[in-house]
Design a protein around this motif. Sequence first.
Motif, mmCIF file in Angstrom:
data_model
loop_
_atom_site.group_PDB
_atom_site.id
_atom_site.type_symbol
_atom_site.label_atom_id
_atom_site.label_comp_id
_atom_site.label_asym_id
_atom_site.label_seq_id
_atom_site.Cartn_x
_atom_site.Cartn_y
_atom_site.Cartn_z
ATOM 1 N N ALA A 117 121.585 98.602 125.300
ATOM 2 C CA ALA A 117 120.485 99.130 126.117
ATOM 3 C C ALA A 117 120.187 100.595 125.822
ATOM 4 O O ALA A 117 119.228 101.149 126.342
ATOM 5 N N MET A 118 120.991 101.215 124.980
ATOM 6 C CA MET A 118 120.830 102.639 124.701
ATOM 7 C C MET A 118 119.786 102.873 123.615
ATOM 8 O O MET A 118 119.716 102.115 122.644
ATOM 9 N N SER A 119 119.002 103.929 123.785
ATOM 10 C CA SER A 119 118.081 104.350 122.732
ATOM 11 C C SER A 119 117.885 105.854 122.817
ATOM 12 O O SER A 119 117.935 106.449 123.897
ATOM 13 N N MET A 120 117.687 106.449 121.652
ATOM 14 C CA MET A 120 117.545 107.907 121.576
ATOM 15 C C MET A 120 116.352 108.395 122.382
ATOM 16 O O MET A 120 115.323 107.721 122.475
ATOM 17 N N ASN A 121 116.518 109.588 122.933
ATOM 18 C CA ASN A 121 115.489 110.275 123.700
ATOM 19 C C ASN A 121 115.087 109.540 124.972
ATOM 20 O O ASN A 121 114.001 109.756 125.496
ATOM 21 N N ASN A 122 115.957 108.636 125.436
ATOM 22 C CA ASN A 122 115.774 107.963 126.718
ATOM 23 C C ASN A 122 117.037 108.165 127.538
ATOM 24 O O ASN A 122 118.116 108.406 126.991
#
Length: 116
Positions: free
Chosen positions: A64-69
């Motif tokens: 569920a992880m993503s950069m800039n979030n």
Amino acid sequence: MGVCASYPGANEIKGGGEDHNGVRWPSTAKVIHMDGRVEELKAPIPARNIISQNPNHFLCSSEAMSMNNCMPQMPGEEELQLGQIYFLLPLSHAHKLLALKDMCSLAIKANSAFGN
């Protein structure tokens, strides 16, 4: 979250089971603590079981992880799935944007969880 599609090499994990076609599946869900400790769970359990033992922390699925979030918090009723990697993070990180250096740090911890 698909168990078989959770990470490359999922069917190469030792200690998993096999279906009638000989396809292997992972035997554990891994919870990675920020001190580097890895907790392996052999059965799906609700996230609240881990969170209740670690006050002021939350669980986040690696998928569920993503950069800039912001790092999404798993709901307490959601079950941790076998073959998945979860991070146990301090609540202070809940509204922090995930930067490249953070992703790299978490990736190193995840890589260590698999003994690579």
